[in-house]
Design a protein around this motif. Structure first.
Motif, PDB file in Angstrom:
ATOM      1  N   ASP A   1       0.806  -1.214   0.000  1.00 51.79           N
ATOM      2  CA  ASP A   1       0.000   0.000   0.000  1.00 51.79           C
ATOM      3  C   ASP A   1       0.845   1.271   0.000  1.00 51.79           C
ATOM      4  O   ASP A   1       0.338   2.339  -0.311  1.00 51.79           O
ATOM      5  CB  ASP A   1      -0.944   0.008   1.211  1.00 51.79           C
TER       6      ASP A   1
ATOM      7  N   ALA B   1      -4.990  -0.871   0.087  1.00 44.11           N
ATOM      8  CA  ALA B   1      -6.245  -0.123   0.169  1.00 44.11           C
ATOM      9  C   ALA B   1      -6.252   1.038  -0.816  1.00 44.11           C
ATOM     10  O   ALA B   1      -7.305   1.602  -1.098  1.00 44.11           O
ATOM     11  CB  ALA B   1      -6.459   0.401   1.593  1.00 44.11           C
TER      12      ALA B   1
ATOM     13  N   LYS C   1      -6.656   3.229  -3.842  1.00 39.08           N
ATOM     14  CA  LYS C   1      -7.580   3.006  -4.956  1.00 39.08           C
ATOM     15  C   LYS C   1      -6.854   2.782  -6.269  1.00 39.08           C
ATOM     16  O   LYS C   1      -7.270   1.943  -7.083  1.00 39.08           O
ATOM     17  CB  LYS C   1      -8.545   4.181  -5.070  1.00 39.08           C
TER      18      LYS C   1
ATOM     19  N   LEU D   1      -5.559  -0.751  -6.313  1.00 40.10           N
ATOM     20  CA  LEU D   1      -6.662  -1.692  -6.474  1.00 40.10           C
ATOM     21  C   LEU D   1      -7.173  -1.697  -7.907  1.00 40.10           C
ATOM     22  O   LEU D   1      -7.535  -2.754  -8.452  1.00 40.10           O
ATOM     23  CB  LEU D   1      -7.796  -1.339  -5.506  1.00 40.10           C
ATOM     24  N   GLU D   2      -7.180  -0.523  -8.544  1.00 43.14           N
ATOM     25  CA  GLU D   2      -7.629  -0.446  -9.933  1.00 43.14           C
ATOM     26  C   GLU D   2      -6.646  -1.160 -10.851  1.00 43.14           C
ATOM     27  O   GLU D   2      -7.042  -1.856 -11.793  1.00 43.14           O
ATOM     28  CB  GLU D   2      -7.778   1.018 -10.356  1.00 43.14           C
TER      29      GLU D   2
ATOM     30  N   ARG E   1      -7.270  -4.750 -10.553  1.00 42.37           N
ATOM     31  CA  ARG E   1      -8.513  -5.128 -11.235  1.00 42.37           C
ATOM     32  C   ARG E   1      -8.290  -5.210 -12.734  1.00 42.37           C
ATOM     33  O   ARG E   1      -8.696  -6.180 -13.397  1.00 42.37           O
ATOM     34  CB  ARG E   1      -9.616  -4.114 -10.917  1.00 42.37           C
TER      35      ARG E   1
ATOM     36  N   ASP F   1      -6.396  -9.260  -9.204  1.00 43.31           N
ATOM     37  CA  ASP F   1      -7.254  -9.365  -8.019  1.00 43.31           C
ATOM     38  C   ASP F   1      -7.962 -10.712  -7.968  1.00 43.31           C
ATOM     39  O   ASP F   1      -8.536 -11.085  -6.941  1.00 43.31           O
ATOM     40  CB  ASP F   1      -8.267  -8.217  -7.984  1.00 43.31           C
TER      41      ASP F   1
ATOM     42  N   ILE G   1      -6.696 -10.378  -1.750  1.00 44.57           N
ATOM     43  CA  ILE G   1      -6.506  -8.972  -1.408  1.00 44.57           C
ATOM     44  C   ILE G   1      -7.069  -8.721  -0.013  1.00 44.57           C
ATOM     45  O   ILE G   1      -8.237  -9.040   0.252  1.00 44.57           O
ATOM     46  CB  ILE G   1      -7.198  -8.038  -2.425  1.00 44.57           C
TER      47      ILE G   1
ATOM     48  N   SER H   1      -6.982  -5.932   3.622  1.00 43.75           N
ATOM     49  CA  SER H   1      -6.783  -4.547   4.037  1.00 43.75           C
ATOM     50  C   SER H   1      -5.494  -4.425   4.841  1.00 43.75           C
ATOM     51  O   SER H   1      -5.187  -5.288   5.664  1.00 43.75           O
ATOM     52  CB  SER H   1      -7.963  -4.073   4.882  1.00 43.75           C
TER      53      SER H   1
END
Length: 340
Positions: free
Chosen positions: A45, A77, A79, A82-83, A86, A91, A96, A98
């Motif tokens: 992160d 976490a 964004k 995470l994108e 994805r 993912d 995944i 936190s």
């Protein structure tokens, strides 16, 4: 919540994700798995982006964990990260979770601040995020797709490279230099032939008695069409070769002989074999690397470098492939010489 240290050690990866830090990360994951962990969490992160080298390192760590009956989770976490996961479909490959920045030190198998310790987050400009995100998505997507293919699929992709190339014949010249007694330097000349769907042969014109068997290496590395029949194949990791990521396959003979295993580095993006290493039971090794060139619109083998280190024999060999004739008529008899 992240699990306790006994089952899920946490390894933070701080920016920048240099090659040294990523190597230290791989070593830390291996150490945790060797220590009995079945689930290792890598906290990414703190990174601004997930670049292709970081993604390749994480995938290699996950593959090692799975081979040992475990797994690797990613704590993230942010964004933008995470994108990226994805878009690249990672993912669905990684678990995944936190991040838990408030976990007490006793609950974290943390490494020293250098090279992997968490660093303070710094503001980022939106334009940099967008540019990096799409660059990583483009590169990382290919890496993820290639790494998740089965060994058979990877090898078949190599076999199916140059789909419009039906056949070829070329000359091959090999200079061998013994670096141990008797310090001789023989030369081998011959021809190489290929014909779809699965015919490949290297035939040397005159092979000295002391070089018998050595000439077979050139057929082995260039003929993946029979690997599925001759070997059990597994993916054992990846490596960087000339700025691109290779998948490493391990080949183990179904009918065991003198060779314990062979490791093959394959560039899945360009569908070619970059290197092969033969590991013998007696401790000997032979390593061969390959380079390619464009000939008549096709990507064909141009040169090979081999290093031989087996008991009582030390040598290096340089091979050149030239005078290609593509899509020519070939007599099938040239492929029956070795009875493969």
């Amino acid at each position: 919540m992240l699990s306790s240290i006994a089952s899920a050690p946490v390894i933070p990866l701080a920016p920048p994700a240099t090659a040294e830090r990523l190597a230290a990360l791989r070593a830390a994951v291996s150490s945790a798995l060797s220590g009995g962990a079945t689930r290792v969490t890598v906290d990414v992160d703190g990174l601004a982006v997930l670049d292709s080298l970081t993604i390749a390192t994480l995938i290699s760590a996950l593959r090692e964990a799975r081979e040992r009956g475990g797994t690797v989770a990613l704590a993230v976490a942010r964004k933008s990260l995470l994108e990226t996961l994805r878009i690249t479909a990672l993912d669905r490959v990684f678990e995944i979770v936190s991040p838990e920045p408030e976990l007490p030190p006793s609950d974290i198998r943390a490494l020293p601040a250098t090279p992997l310790g968490r660093a303070r987050r710094r503001p980022r400009f939106a334009s940099a995020i967008v540019g990096a995100l799409f660059a990583v998505a483009a590169i990382g997507g290919r890496v993820a797709a290639q790494e998740t293919e089965t060994p058979v699929q990877i090898v078949r992709n190599v076999i199916d490279a140059n789909p419009s190339l039906r056949s070829y014949q070329a000359r091959v010249h090999v200079d061998v230099r013994m670096t141990s007694f008797p310090f001789i330097a023989p030369h081998l000349d011959g021809a190489t032939y290929f014909k779809r769907p699965n015919n490949y042969e290297v035939i040397f014109e005159r092979v000295p008695s002391y070089a018998k068997g050595f000439d077979r290496l050139y057929s082995d590395i260039g003929d993946p069409s029979n690997w599925e029949r001759r070997f059990t194949m597994t993916v054992v990791g990846g490596r960087e070769v000339d700025g691109h990521h290779d998948v490493v396959l391990r080949l183990v003979q179904r009918v065991r002989g003198m060779i314990d295993h062979q490791d093959v580095a394959i560039d899945p993006a360009n569908q070619r074999i970059d290197a092969m290493e033969w590991h013998y039971y007696n401790g000997g090794t032979i390593t061969m690397t390959q380079t390619f060139a464009a000939v008549g619109g096709f990507n064909v083998l141009a040169a090979q470098h081999a290093t031989i280190r087996i008991p009582h024999v030390r040598a290096v060999a340089e091979a050149r492939y030239f005078d290609y004739h593509t899509n020519v008529a070939l007599d099938d008899a040239v492929f029956t010489k070795t009875g493969k």
